[in-house]
Design an enzyme around this catalytic site. Structure first.
Site, PDB file in Angstrom:
ATOM      1  N   TYR A 111       0.834  -1.205   0.000  1.00 21.85           N
ATOM      2  CA  TYR A 111       0.000   0.000   0.000  1.00 21.85           C
ATOM      3  C   TYR A 111       0.872   1.259   0.000  1.00 21.85           C
ATOM      4  O   TYR A 111       0.711   2.140  -0.843  1.00 21.85           O
ATOM      5  CB  TYR A 111      -0.910  -0.038   1.220  1.00 21.85           C
ATOM      6  CG  TYR A 111      -1.914   1.097   1.316  1.00 21.85           C
ATOM      7  CD1 TYR A 111      -3.023   1.154   0.476  1.00 21.85           C
ATOM      8  CD2 TYR A 111      -1.766   2.088   2.280  1.00 21.85           C
ATOM      9  CE1 TYR A 111      -3.953   2.185   0.592  1.00 21.85           C
ATOM     10  CE2 TYR A 111      -2.690   3.116   2.400  1.00 21.85           C
ATOM     11  CZ  TYR A 111      -3.788   3.162   1.557  1.00 21.85           C
ATOM     12  OH  TYR A 111      -4.705   4.184   1.675  1.00 21.85           O
ATOM     13  N   THR A 118      -0.606   7.149  18.218  1.00 22.27           N
ATOM     14  CA  THR A 118      -1.590   8.201  17.946  1.00 22.27           C
ATOM     15  C   THR A 118      -2.036   8.182  16.489  1.00 22.27           C
ATOM     16  O   THR A 118      -1.326   7.708  15.598  1.00 22.27           O
ATOM     17  CB  THR A 118      -1.018   9.601  18.247  1.00 22.27           C
ATOM     18  OG1 THR A 118       0.016   9.893  17.301  1.00 22.27           O
ATOM     19  CG2 THR A 118      -0.499   9.705  19.664  1.00 22.27           C
ATOM     20  N   GLY A 134      -1.392   0.783  22.954  1.00 22.73           N
ATOM     21  CA  GLY A 134      -2.486   1.738  22.734  1.00 22.73           C
ATOM     22  C   GLY A 134      -2.054   3.190  22.829  1.00 22.73           C
ATOM     23  O   GLY A 134      -2.884   4.092  22.776  1.00 22.73           O
ATOM     24  N   ARG A 144     -10.533  -1.355  10.507  1.00 20.61           N
ATOM     25  CA  ARG A 144      -9.991  -0.056  10.920  1.00 20.61           C
ATOM     26  C   ARG A 144     -10.412   0.227  12.357  1.00 20.61           C
ATOM     27  O   ARG A 144     -11.426  -0.273  12.842  1.00 20.61           O
ATOM     28  CB  ARG A 144     -10.467   1.048   9.982  1.00 20.61           C
ATOM     29  CG  ARG A 144      -9.688   1.010   8.684  1.00 20.61           C
ATOM     30  CD  ARG A 144      -9.988   2.189   7.801  1.00 20.61           C
ATOM     31  NE  ARG A 144     -10.918   1.815   6.761  1.00 20.61           N
ATOM     32  CZ  ARG A 144     -11.015   2.452   5.594  1.00 20.61           C
ATOM     33  NH1 ARG A 144     -10.239   3.482   5.338  1.00 20.61           N
ATOM     34  NH2 ARG A 144     -11.893   2.074   4.693  1.00 20.61           N
ATOM     35  N   ARG A 201       0.947   9.926  14.236  1.00 24.01           N
ATOM     36  CA  ARG A 201       0.543  10.483  12.943  1.00 24.01           C
ATOM     37  C   ARG A 201      -0.358  11.704  13.162  1.00 24.01           C
ATOM     38  O   ARG A 201      -1.390  11.603  13.815  1.00 24.01           O
ATOM     39  CB  ARG A 201      -0.196   9.430  12.125  1.00 24.01           C
ATOM     40  CG  ARG A 201      -0.424   9.865  10.700  1.00 24.01           C
ATOM     41  CD  ARG A 201      -1.233   8.868   9.948  1.00 24.01           C
ATOM     42  NE  ARG A 201      -0.474   7.691   9.556  1.00 24.01           N
ATOM     43  CZ  ARG A 201      -1.048   6.532   9.287  1.00 24.01           C
ATOM     44  NH1 ARG A 201      -2.327   6.383   9.420  1.00 24.01           N
ATOM     45  NH2 ARG A 201      -0.304   5.513   8.890  1.00 24.01           N
TER      46      ARG A 201
HETATM   47  P1  NAD Z   1     -12.787   1.749   0.506  1.00 28.84           P
HETATM   48  O1  NAD Z   1     -12.139   0.423   0.524  1.00 28.84           O
HETATM   49  O2  NAD Z   1     -14.087   1.919   1.232  1.00 28.84           O
HETATM   50  O3  NAD Z   1     -13.007   2.251  -0.978  1.00 28.84           O
HETATM   51  C1  NAD Z   1     -12.204   1.868  -2.043  1.00 28.84           C
HETATM   52  C2  NAD Z   1     -13.117   1.586  -3.223  1.00 28.84           C
HETATM   53  O4  NAD Z   1     -12.320   1.259  -4.364  1.00 28.84           O
HETATM   54  C3  NAD Z   1     -14.050   0.403  -2.972  1.00 28.84           C
HETATM   55  O5  NAD Z   1     -15.347   0.726  -3.381  1.00 28.84           O
HETATM   56  C4  NAD Z   1     -13.450  -0.702  -3.839  1.00 28.84           C
HETATM   57  O6  NAD Z   1     -14.408  -1.657  -4.251  1.00 28.84           O
HETATM   58  C5  NAD Z   1     -12.860   0.098  -4.976  1.00 28.84           C
HETATM   59  N1  NAD Z   1     -11.757  -0.562  -5.658  1.00 28.84           N
HETATM   60  C6  NAD Z   1     -10.654  -1.129  -5.104  1.00 28.84           C
HETATM   61  N2  NAD Z   1      -9.864  -1.619  -6.067  1.00 28.84           N
HETATM   62  C7  NAD Z   1     -10.464  -1.365  -7.257  1.00 28.84           C
HETATM   63  C8  NAD Z   1     -10.136  -1.638  -8.595  1.00 28.84           C
HETATM   64  N3  NAD Z   1      -9.005  -2.289  -8.924  1.00 28.84           N
HETATM   65  N4  NAD Z   1     -10.980  -1.224  -9.573  1.00 28.84           N
HETATM   66  C9  NAD Z   1     -12.129  -0.579  -9.250  1.00 28.84           C
HETATM   67  N5  NAD Z   1     -12.498  -0.301  -7.989  1.00 28.84           N
HETATM   68  C10 NAD Z   1     -11.662  -0.685  -7.001  1.00 28.84           C
HETATM   69  O7  NAD Z   1     -11.712   2.792   1.051  1.00 28.84           O
HETATM   70  P2  NAD Z   1     -11.839   4.344   1.373  1.00 28.84           P
HETATM   71  O8  NAD Z   1     -11.549   4.516   2.794  1.00 28.84           O
HETATM   72  O9  NAD Z   1     -13.097   4.882   0.831  1.00 28.84           O
HETATM   73  O10 NAD Z   1     -10.606   4.908   0.562  1.00 28.84           O
HETATM   74  C11 NAD Z   1     -10.768   5.560  -0.678  1.00 28.84           C
HETATM   75  C12 NAD Z   1      -9.420   6.076  -1.160  1.00 28.84           C
HETATM   76  O11 NAD Z   1      -8.893   7.011  -0.220  1.00 28.84           O
HETATM   77  C13 NAD Z   1      -8.372   4.978  -1.330  1.00 28.84           C
HETATM   78  O12 NAD Z   1      -7.606   5.253  -2.487  1.00 28.84           O
HETATM   79  C14 NAD Z   1      -7.498   5.127  -0.100  1.00 28.84           C
HETATM   80  O13 NAD Z   1      -6.181   4.707  -0.341  1.00 28.84           O
HETATM   81  C15 NAD Z   1      -7.601   6.618   0.178  1.00 28.84           C
HETATM   82  N6  NAD Z   1      -7.366   6.906   1.601  1.00 28.84           N
HETATM   83  C16 NAD Z   1      -8.352   6.637   2.521  1.00 28.84           C
HETATM   84  C17 NAD Z   1      -8.107   6.878   3.878  1.00 28.84           C
HETATM   85  C18 NAD Z   1      -9.133   6.619   4.927  1.00 28.84           C
HETATM   86  O14 NAD Z   1      -8.846   6.825   6.122  1.00 28.84           O
HETATM   87  N7  NAD Z   1     -10.354   6.215   4.608  1.00 28.84           N
HETATM   88  C19 NAD Z   1      -6.859   7.395   4.268  1.00 28.84           C
HETATM   89  C20 NAD Z   1      -5.888   7.622   3.303  1.00 28.84           C
HETATM   90  C21 NAD Z   1      -6.166   7.396   1.964  1.00 28.84           C
HETATM   91  N1  UDP Z   2      -5.875  -0.407  16.102  1.00 25.49           N
HETATM   92  C1  UDP Z   2      -6.223  -0.865  17.361  1.00 25.49           C
HETATM   93  N2  UDP Z   2      -7.270  -1.731  17.470  1.00 25.49           N
HETATM   94  C2  UDP Z   2      -7.983  -2.146  16.395  1.00 25.49           C
HETATM   95  C3  UDP Z   2      -7.637  -1.673  15.106  1.00 25.49           C
HETATM   96  C4  UDP Z   2      -6.561  -0.808  15.004  1.00 25.49           C
HETATM   97  O1  UDP Z   2      -5.608  -0.502  18.368  1.00 25.49           O
HETATM   98  O2  UDP Z   2      -8.932  -2.920  16.575  1.00 25.49           O
HETATM   99  C5  UDP Z   2      -4.764   0.565  15.975  1.00 25.49           C
HETATM  100  C6  UDP Z   2      -3.733   0.214  14.926  1.00 25.49           C
HETATM  101  O3  UDP Z   2      -2.721  -0.601  15.481  1.00 25.49           O
HETATM  102  C7  UDP Z   2      -3.225   1.599  14.540  1.00 25.49           C
HETATM  103  C8  UDP Z   2      -4.432   2.501  14.728  1.00 25.49           C
HETATM  104  O4  UDP Z   2      -5.335   1.784  15.556  1.00 25.49           O
HETATM  105  O5  UDP Z   2      -2.205   2.005  15.437  1.00 25.49           O
HETATM  106  C9  UDP Z   2      -5.120   2.860  13.427  1.00 25.49           C
HETATM  107  O6  UDP Z   2      -5.348   1.676  12.712  1.00 25.49           O
HETATM  108  P1  UDP Z   2      -6.177   1.651  11.362  1.00 25.49           P
HETATM  109  O7  UDP Z   2      -6.080   0.269  10.824  1.00 25.49           O
HETATM  110  O8  UDP Z   2      -7.527   2.215  11.570  1.00 25.49           O
HETATM  111  O9  UDP Z   2      -5.438   2.696  10.401  1.00 25.49           O
HETATM  112  P2  UDP Z   2      -3.914   2.920   9.997  1.00 25.49           P
HETATM  113  O10 UDP Z   2      -3.022   2.017  10.776  1.00 25.49           O
HETATM  114  O11 UDP Z   2      -3.886   2.615   8.546  1.00 25.49           O
HETATM  115  O12 UDP Z   2      -3.676   4.330  10.337  1.00 25.49           O
END
Ligand code: NAD
Ligand code: UDP
Length: 314
Positions: free
Chosen positions: A143, A208, A205, A184, A274
């Site tokens: 990723y 951040t 835990g 998440r 973060r």
């Molecule tokens: P999500 O998994 O809910 O949404 C992703 C969507 O993309 C889904 O509907 C999935 O079916 C579709 N998808 C995945 N691979 C595909 C492919 N090959 N072709 C067509 N569709 C595809 O995730 P999200 O949280 O809504 O994230 C959306 C975007 O934002 C992502 O690119 C993610 O990396 C970025 N992002 C999200 C967060 C967050 O906290 N939610 C943080 C950082 C970046």
């Molecule tokens: N985390 C946690 N318990 C859970 C899921 C996640 O303590 O059930 C923690 C995880 O280790 C991370 C933070 O929460 O430190 C955020 O995790 P998440 O998967 O939501 O997002 P990301 O790591 O991609 O920021």
């Protein structure tokens, strides 16, 4: 304005589709339903200015559009680590296909990048000029490196092919329609609390995160694509930073759950801290997140609660 949202049936994408439909755009949502759901776009499915196309962005596609929001990519560690090669393929090849689409259509394209490009950051809070601290061979690399490469492709298309590009570095975002099972932390804690289970704290835990409510993020994504010139990567997130222990306490208090917490092993390469520095977004977009964590959590608890128990009026 004709706008394409790839990944539009996902969590963030569905809120973005709704906002663009409300703005009056003709919206094309492209999704392969890897993690997204048709139910996410149910509210706009019958709108005359909304169209849903089932398609995997790893296969090229051509559409006449003015704006492209490229969100298609699994985003939660559980989903993006399920098939690491496919995730990397989507982040790289999928992004290249979408950039080609934008080039052919002469569309402006916004790429959904991530705070994960900073890895386990040695600079705090994270500013856009920081190059990051990513393990290229760890379980998160598909990723993190995929998104870093997506950024590289994006600047390549801007420089070599004069495509109008924008890069959004999105920090942790939460809200209604989060997948109940995507692992998440916000959805895990809420689902566990509502089920009367102990909340799973990974590691001690004390790590951040900074959580942005989804409507705040969507407003920023739309503002960013409409900036008249490319400002380079822009951090989008809420700078209010909390530990996972504090988040667990907030979810327990807001749900009234008494199930407490239990510790589990910390995931490999879990970033310790973060928080976005959003000075650039504030200056360029005139944007600051508005939704307080407690308010956003209440809305998320109501939505996840209703989906866990469709018979309740939560
Ligand atoms: P999500 O998994 O809910 O949404 C992703 C969507 O993309 C889904 O509907 C999935 O079916 C579709 N998808 C995945 N691979 C595909 C492919 N090959 N072709 C067509 N569709 C595809 O995730 P999200 O949280 O809504 O994230 C959306 C975007 O934002 C992502 O690119 C993610 O990396 C970025 N992002 C999200 C967060 C967050 O906290 N939610 C943080 C950082 C970046
Ligand atoms: N985390 C946690 N318990 C859970 C899921 C996640 O303590 O059930 C923690 C995880 O280790 C991370 C933070 O929460 O430190 C955020 O995790 P998440 O998967 O939501 O997002 P990301 O790591 O991609 O920021």
């Amino acid at each position: 304005m004709r706008s394409l949202v790839t990944g539009g049936a996902g969590f963030v994408g569905s809120h973005l589709c709704e906002a663009l439909v409300a703005r009056g755009d003709d919206v094309v949502c492209v999704d392969n339903f890897y993690t997204g759901r048709r139910a996410n776009v149910a509210a706009v499915a019958d709108a005359p200015n909304f169209e849903l196309i089932e398609h995997d962005v790893n296969t090229p596609l051509a559409l006449e559009v003015d704006r492209v929001f490229h969100l298609a990519c699994p985003a939660s560690p559980v989903h993006y680590q399920r098939d690491r090669i496919w995730t990397l393929r989507t982040a790289v090849l999928g992004t290249m296909n979408v950039l080609e689409l934008a080039r052919t259509a002469k569309a402006r394209v916004l790429i959904a990048s991530t705070s994960e490009v900073y890895g386990d950051p040695l600079v705090h809070p994270q500013v856009e000029t920081y190059w990051g601290n990513v393990n290229p061979i760890g379980p998160r690399a598909c990723y993190d490196e995929g998104k870093r490469c997506a950024e590289t492709l994006t600047v390549g298309y801007a420089d070599q092919h004069q495509v109008q590009t924008r890069i959004a570095r999105i920090f942790n975002t939460y809200g209604p329609r989060m997948d109940l099972d995507d692992g998440r932390v916000v959805s895990n804690f809420i689902v566990q609390a509502l089920r009367g289970e102990a909340l799973t704290l990974y590691g001690d835990g004390r790590q951040t995160r900074s959580f942005c409510f989804v409507t705040d993020l969507v407003a920023a994504l739309i503002a960013l694509i409409e900036t008249p010139s490319d400002p380079g990567p822009v951090n989008l997130g809420n700078p209010a930073e909390i530990t996972m222990v504090e988040l667990a306490a907030a979810v327990l208090a807001l749900t009234g759950a008494t199930s407490g917490t239990r510790h589990q092993a910390a995931p490999i390469d879990d970033p310790a801290r973060r928080r976005p520095d959003i000075t650039k977004a504030q200056r360029i977009l005139g944007w600051t997140p508005q939704v307080e964590l407690a308010d956003g959590l209440r809305a998320t608890i109501a939505d996840l609660g209703a989906r866990l128990d469709p018979t309740s009026s939560a």
